[in-house]
Design an enzyme around this catalytic site. Sequence first.
Site: not given
Length: 421
Positions: A77, A79, A84, A131, A212, A218, A341
């Site tokens: 997505h 966001e 990232r 979302c 999102c 968070r 990652k």
Amino acid sequence: MSSPYPAGELLAELCLNKFDTLPKTGKPTNKEWTILAGVVQYDENRKESKVVALGAGTKCIGRSKLCSGGLILNDSHAEVLARRALLRYFYAELRKAIENKLSIFQWNAEKLFFTLKRELSFHFISTQTPCGDACIEDESCDEESIETPNKKPKLVCDELVQKDFGKTLLNDSEVVYTGAKLIGEHSDLLQQFVGVVRTKPGRGDRTLSMSCSDKLSRWNVLGVQGALLDTLLDKPIYFETLTFCCSRSNEKSIRRAIYGRWLDRQFEHVKYKPQKPLIHICDNTKFKYVEDTGKQPSPNGLVWCDIPVNVNPIEISVNGKRQGVTAKKSNSPQAALRTSKYHLLLEYVELLKAKPEFCKKFGITMEKLEILKYNEFKNIAEEYQNAWGKVKSDYFQQWTSKPQHLQTFSIVTQKTDKTNL
């Protein structure tokens, strides 16, 4: 209340204009739509703004396609891609600081951490409401219930869904479908409760990625830097403003989703503090590829960050992997985006090699850097992990947990042919 930062319309225009300058490859066709998110860096001293990260995409992979080597992006997505991309920008700026070049970070040799220059701030922009919970408008939640921590919000706990938060069930006439799914046993996983956490939808194969709205919430507590970078910085980095270029966005609902639904559950920590970012809704800022029921969502994800051209600042993904990768290399590091990652861990390890002081501080030897597992590096951020555990307990009790084996890769788990990276 006046803002010390540029207007949301200006920040949004900067992101849209930057997106327009990017090559055509990876962008939607005339029959496709996508969502664009971006991050603007603002220098208060110079009164200058610049786009440092962009992400465009709508896709998310199901749990059966999750990768144990950290090579695939689970969530594409916009966001998440923008955040990232921002991490990749941070890593590039940290390398500059180590090399004594002009950087947004400064090295503190006495306390062994990097500090973001105090005149800099970061601002999030999206062409669509995130979302999940932010999509729900609930008239019973008034301004006072969101903004007054000492008064219990109207988003009270319902015994039917005791394990989650903000449990006002909408009347049948008010049911809203947000593109995210409820967690647990429900007759209709798309029917929405106000204030609860949700996962992103997937076609057939359900995802383990949180909505999102939940991810932004968070980051609003722990910062956008994540566990790895947290070990190198003196304090979290937060988004100071959130701007949404969507006529359907509701400021009150967004504020509730980002921080209002937690005001009756105060989180106390010395380092990490829940924020109240300024929210801007820009009705007049139009995105060329806005969602259209007559078009299909673009299958591509696009990531860009403000780093030199010679290190590939733009990447295009399909199904969480780099576009154009051959089948032979589809399960190798060559298939992974630089924002995966795996590659972000590689960036982290290279920083530790360049600053051996960190190895001594963390109690690890240089020889172990390439064999330590991803989860072992994340556990170095003990303060961050403890805070995240408390945040989950207080706010996100139903936050999904991915299988542990997905976190146990190292940078030598896969052999990298650097000539193809």
